[in-house]
Design a protein around this motif. Structure first.
Motif, mmCIF file in Angstrom:
data_model
loop_
_atom_site.group_PDB
_atom_site.id
_atom_site.type_symbol
_atom_site.label_atom_id
_atom_site.label_comp_id
_atom_site.label_asym_id
_atom_site.label_seq_id
_atom_site.Cartn_x
_atom_site.Cartn_y
_atom_site.Cartn_z
ATOM 1 N N LYS A 38 -5.762 10.436 -2.160
ATOM 2 C CA LYS A 38 -5.908 9.017 -1.802
ATOM 3 C C LYS A 38 -4.791 8.195 -2.436
ATOM 4 O O LYS A 38 -4.189 7.335 -1.788
ATOM 5 C CB LYS A 38 -7.260 8.499 -2.299
ATOM 6 C CG LYS A 38 -8.441 9.192 -1.645
ATOM 7 C CD LYS A 38 -9.735 8.780 -2.310
ATOM 8 C CE LYS A 38 -10.885 9.626 -1.813
ATOM 9 N NZ LYS A 38 -12.101 9.420 -2.590
ATOM 10 N N ILE A 57 -1.898 5.892 -0.708
ATOM 11 C CA ILE A 57 -1.677 4.478 -1.037
ATOM 12 C C ILE A 57 -0.215 4.242 -1.415
ATOM 13 O O ILE A 57 0.421 3.307 -0.920
ATOM 14 C CB ILE A 57 -2.599 4.046 -2.201
ATOM 15 C CG1 ILE A 57 -4.069 4.094 -1.760
ATOM 16 C CG2 ILE A 57 -2.261 2.649 -2.682
ATOM 17 C CD1 ILE A 57 -5.057 3.938 -2.904
ATOM 18 N N LEU A 75 2.099 4.302 1.556
ATOM 19 C CA LEU A 75 2.019 3.096 2.384
ATOM 20 C C LEU A 75 2.692 1.907 1.707
ATOM 21 O O LEU A 75 3.365 1.110 2.372
ATOM 22 C CB LEU A 75 0.562 2.758 2.707
ATOM 23 C CG LEU A 75 -0.097 3.592 3.795
ATOM 24 C CD1 LEU A 75 -1.358 2.911 4.287
ATOM 25 C CD2 LEU A 75 0.837 3.830 4.965
ATOM 26 N N LEU A 76 2.520 1.793 0.370
ATOM 27 C CA LEU A 76 3.187 0.688 -0.336
ATOM 28 C C LEU A 76 4.703 0.829 -0.205
ATOM 29 O O LEU A 76 5.408 -0.151 0.041
ATOM 30 C CB LEU A 76 2.774 0.675 -1.816
ATOM 31 C CG LEU A 76 1.330 0.269 -2.106
ATOM 32 C CD1 LEU A 76 1.041 0.351 -3.592
ATOM 33 C CD2 LEU A 76 1.037 -1.139 -1.599
ATOM 34 N N HIS A 127 5.755 -0.059 3.499
ATOM 35 C CA HIS A 127 5.720 -1.471 3.875
ATOM 36 C C HIS A 127 6.806 -2.275 3.158
ATOM 37 O O HIS A 127 7.152 -3.368 3.603
ATOM 38 C CB HIS A 127 4.333 -2.061 3.608
ATOM 39 C CG HIS A 127 3.349 -1.643 4.655
ATOM 40 N ND1 HIS A 127 2.773 -0.396 4.655
ATOM 41 C CD2 HIS A 127 2.875 -2.270 5.758
ATOM 42 C CE1 HIS A 127 1.977 -0.298 5.700
ATOM 43 N NE2 HIS A 127 2.014 -1.406 6.387
ATOM 44 N N THR A 128 7.330 -1.751 2.042
ATOM 45 C CA THR A 128 8.443 -2.428 1.382
ATOM 46 C C THR A 128 9.772 -1.976 1.996
ATOM 47 O O THR A 128 10.542 -2.790 2.502
ATOM 48 C CB THR A 128 8.441 -2.097 -0.129
ATOM 49 O OG1 THR A 128 7.099 -2.218 -0.599
ATOM 50 C CG2 THR A 128 9.321 -3.038 -0.892
ATOM 51 N N LEU A 180 10.798 -2.907 5.605
ATOM 52 C CA LEU A 180 11.359 -4.220 5.909
ATOM 53 C C LEU A 180 12.702 -4.446 5.221
ATOM 54 O O LEU A 180 13.520 -5.230 5.684
ATOM 55 C CB LEU A 180 10.381 -5.316 5.475
ATOM 56 C CG LEU A 180 9.104 -5.395 6.294
ATOM 57 C CD1 LEU A 180 8.071 -6.253 5.608
ATOM 58 C CD2 LEU A 180 9.392 -5.935 7.679
ATOM 59 N N LEU A 181 12.911 -3.770 4.086
ATOM 60 C CA LEU A 181 14.112 -4.059 3.307
ATOM 61 C C LEU A 181 15.236 -3.059 3.542
ATOM 62 O O LEU A 181 16.401 -3.413 3.412
ATOM 63 C CB LEU A 181 13.757 -4.095 1.815
ATOM 64 C CG LEU A 181 12.811 -5.226 1.405
ATOM 65 C CD1 LEU A 181 12.499 -5.144 -0.078
ATOM 66 C CD2 LEU A 181 13.421 -6.583 1.726
ATOM 67 N N ARG A 223 12.458 -1.766 13.504
ATOM 68 C CA ARG A 223 11.574 -1.486 12.365
ATOM 69 C C ARG A 223 10.128 -1.252 12.792
ATOM 70 O O ARG A 223 9.344 -0.681 12.035
ATOM 71 C CB ARG A 223 11.613 -2.644 11.367
ATOM 72 C CG ARG A 223 12.953 -2.789 10.683
ATOM 73 C CD ARG A 223 13.006 -4.005 9.794
ATOM 74 N NE ARG A 223 14.373 -4.279 9.394
ATOM 75 C CZ ARG A 223 14.980 -3.681 8.378
ATOM 76 N NH1 ARG A 223 14.321 -2.812 7.655
ATOM 77 N NH2 ARG A 223 16.229 -3.953 8.095
ATOM 78 N N ILE A 235 -4.413 8.181 4.856
ATOM 79 C CA ILE A 235 -5.380 7.080 4.865
ATOM 80 C C ILE A 235 -6.423 7.321 5.967
ATOM 81 O O ILE A 235 -7.619 7.073 5.777
ATOM 82 C CB ILE A 235 -4.658 5.725 5.072
ATOM 83 C CG1 ILE A 235 -3.738 5.417 3.878
ATOM 84 C CG2 ILE A 235 -5.656 4.594 5.254
ATOM 85 C CD1 ILE A 235 -4.441 5.176 2.563
ATOM 86 N N TRP A 264 -8.885 9.717 4.722
ATOM 87 C CA TRP A 264 -9.753 9.078 3.731
ATOM 88 C C TRP A 264 -10.862 8.280 4.432
ATOM 89 O O TRP A 264 -12.055 8.436 4.121
ATOM 90 C CB TRP A 264 -8.896 8.182 2.830
ATOM 91 C CG TRP A 264 -9.617 7.505 1.711
ATOM 92 C CD1 TRP A 264 -10.920 7.727 1.326
ATOM 93 C CD2 TRP A 264 -9.103 6.514 0.836
ATOM 94 N NE1 TRP A 264 -11.224 6.932 0.262
ATOM 95 C CE2 TRP A 264 -10.127 6.178 -0.066
ATOM 96 C CE3 TRP A 264 -7.866 5.882 0.715
ATOM 97 C CZ2 TRP A 264 -9.957 5.227 -1.073
ATOM 98 C CZ3 TRP A 264 -7.696 4.952 -0.283
ATOM 99 C CH2 TRP A 264 -8.738 4.623 -1.170
ATOM 100 N N ILE A 265 -10.464 7.433 5.380
ATOM 101 C CA ILE A 265 -11.461 6.626 6.095
ATOM 102 C C ILE A 265 -12.472 7.547 6.793
ATOM 103 O O ILE A 265 -13.683 7.310 6.752
ATOM 104 C CB ILE A 265 -10.770 5.691 7.111
ATOM 105 C CG1 ILE A 265 -9.864 4.693 6.383
ATOM 106 C CG2 ILE A 265 -11.797 4.947 7.947
ATOM 107 C CD1 ILE A 265 -9.002 3.851 7.290
ATOM 108 N N LEU A 310 -14.934 9.057 4.410
ATOM 109 C CA LEU A 310 -15.904 8.032 4.013
ATOM 110 C C LEU A 310 -16.984 7.869 5.076
ATOM 111 O O LEU A 310 -18.181 7.810 4.774
ATOM 112 C CB LEU A 310 -15.141 6.715 3.823
ATOM 113 C CG LEU A 310 -15.653 5.771 2.754
ATOM 114 C CD1 LEU A 310 -15.630 6.459 1.416
ATOM 115 C CD2 LEU A 310 -14.782 4.535 2.714
#
Lengths: 73, 223
Positions: B6, B10, B13-14, B17-18, B21-22, B36, B198, B201-202, B205
Motif C-alpha cells: 500500500k 501511495i 502516485l505521489l 502527480h508531481t 506535471l513538472l 501529460r 491502489i 488495495w481498494i 478492502l
C-alpha cells in the motif's frame, strides 16, 4: 565527399526539427512564473486527502473484522 | 494485502502527480501540454484490464471449485475494474474534446471501450436478477469469462486492425513515437504500477467488507 554531404543534410535536418519543436506552444510562461507549483500543490492535497480517507476505511474494516471474530467466539 | 505494498502504491502516485506535471515532455503539435494526460488517462485502462484479468482468473477458479469466497472476489474485482474503466472513458472524452475536436469521435477504440464497459455492466445486471446465491455465482462466473473474451478484442485487437486516432493503431503494435520517449516512460510506468496497486488495495478492502457483511447475514440466519 558523399559523407560530407550526408553530415550536412543530417545536421540541417536536426536543426530544423529542433526549431520546429521550440515553436510548439507549451505552458512555458506559467512554468516560469512558478504558478505550476500551485496546481501541483492542489492536486497533491486532493490525492493525499483521498489516500488518508482510504487508510481510515481500511482501519475501520479491520476493526469490524475484529469485532465480528470476537463475537463469534 | 501487505502494508508495504500500500505504501509503495501511495509513494508511486505521489511521485507521478508531481513529476507528471513538472517533468519535461516532448513538444508536440496539437497535443501541446495535454500530452501529460497520458500519465493519468492510460493507467486507468491498464488498471481496468488488470482488475478484469484478476476477476476472470477467480471466475475460472470458482467454476473449478465453487466457494462463496471466490465469488466475492470475482464480483469485487469486476466492480473496481468498472470504476477504473468509467474514469478512463471520462478522462478520454475530456482529452478528445481538446485534441480531436469533440468528446465522442466514434474512434474504434473509444467505441470498443464503451461496448466493453456495457458488457461488464450487464454482468452486474445479471447478478442482480438472480436470487439463488449459488446459481447467481455460477451463471455470473460463466458470463464473466464471456465478458473478458469480448473485452480483449474490443479494446486491444479491433482498433489496431482499423484506423484509430489512438496511438499504436492501424497495424502498428505497441506504443508510438511520443510514448517511446524515455522521459515519459519514467513517469508513465510508475503511474501504471501505482494505480494497479491502489486498485488492488481498494478491491481487497471491498472484498473484506463484503465478507464481513455476509458473515453477519449468516449469523442472523442461524438465529
Amino acid at each position: 565527399m558523399k559523407n560530407k554531404l550526408l553530415t550536412t543534410l543530417l545536421s540541417l535536418f536536426i536543426i530544423l526539427t529542433a526549431q520546429a519543436q521550440a515553436d510548439v506552444e507549451m505552458a512555458d510562461t506559467m512554468r516560469s512564473e512558478g504558478k505550476i507549483y500551485v496546481v501541483v500543490g492542489i492536486i497533491l492535497i486532493i490525492l493525499i486527502g483521498l489516500i488518508v480517507y482510504l487508510v481510515l476505511m481500511d482501519r475501520k474494516v479491520s476493526r469490524l473484522e475484529k469485532q465480528l471474530s470476537d463475537r463469534q467466539r | 494485502m501487505k502494508n508495504w505494498v500500500k505504501i509503495l502504491g501511495i509513494c508511486l502516485l505521489l511521485y507521478v502527480h508531481t513529476a507528471g506535471l513538472l517533468a519535461e515532455v516532448p513538444r508536440l503539435n496539437i497535443l501541446n501540454e495535454t500530452v501529460r494526460a497520458l500519465y493519468f488517462h492510460v493507467p486507468m485502462w491498464f488498471g481496468m484490464t488488470f482488475l478484469f484479468t484478476m476477476s476472470v482468473y477467480y471466475a475460472v477458479r470458482y467454476l473449478r471449485n465453487p466457494s462463496p469466497e471466490l465469488d466475492r472476489k470475482v464480483l469485487e474485482y469486476a466492480n473496481v475494474g468498472t470504476v477504473f474503466g468509467i474514469l478512463g472513458i471520462f478522462t478520454g472524452m475530456l482529452w478528445a474534446n481538446y485534441t480531436w475536436g469533440s468528446p465522442w469521435h466514434g474512434d474504434p477504440k473509444q467505441n470498443g471501450a464503451a461496448i466493453a464497459l456495457l458488457v461488464y455492466l450487464a454482468y452486474f445486471v445479471l447478478r442482480g436478477s438472480l436470487d439463488n446465491q449459488e446459481q447467481r455465482a455460477r451463471l455470473s462466473a460463466v458470463y464473466n469469462i464471456f465478458a473478458f473474451a469480448a473485452m480483449i478484442p474490443l479494446i486491444f485487437v479491433i482498433p489496431r486492425m482499423t484506423s484509430s486516432m489512438h496511438p499504436g493503431s492501424g497495424g502498428n503494435p505497441g506504443f508510438n513515437a511520443y510514448e517511446l520517449d524515455y522521459r515519459m516512460r519514467m513517469v508513465f510506468y510508475p503511474a501504471v504500477a501505482g494505480w494497479i496497486l491502489i486498485g488492488l488495495w481498494i478491491t481487497s478492502l471491498r472484498i473484506r467488507l463484503k465478507t464481513v457483511e455476509e458473515t453477519i447475514i449468516d449469523i442472523e440466519d442461524e438465529k
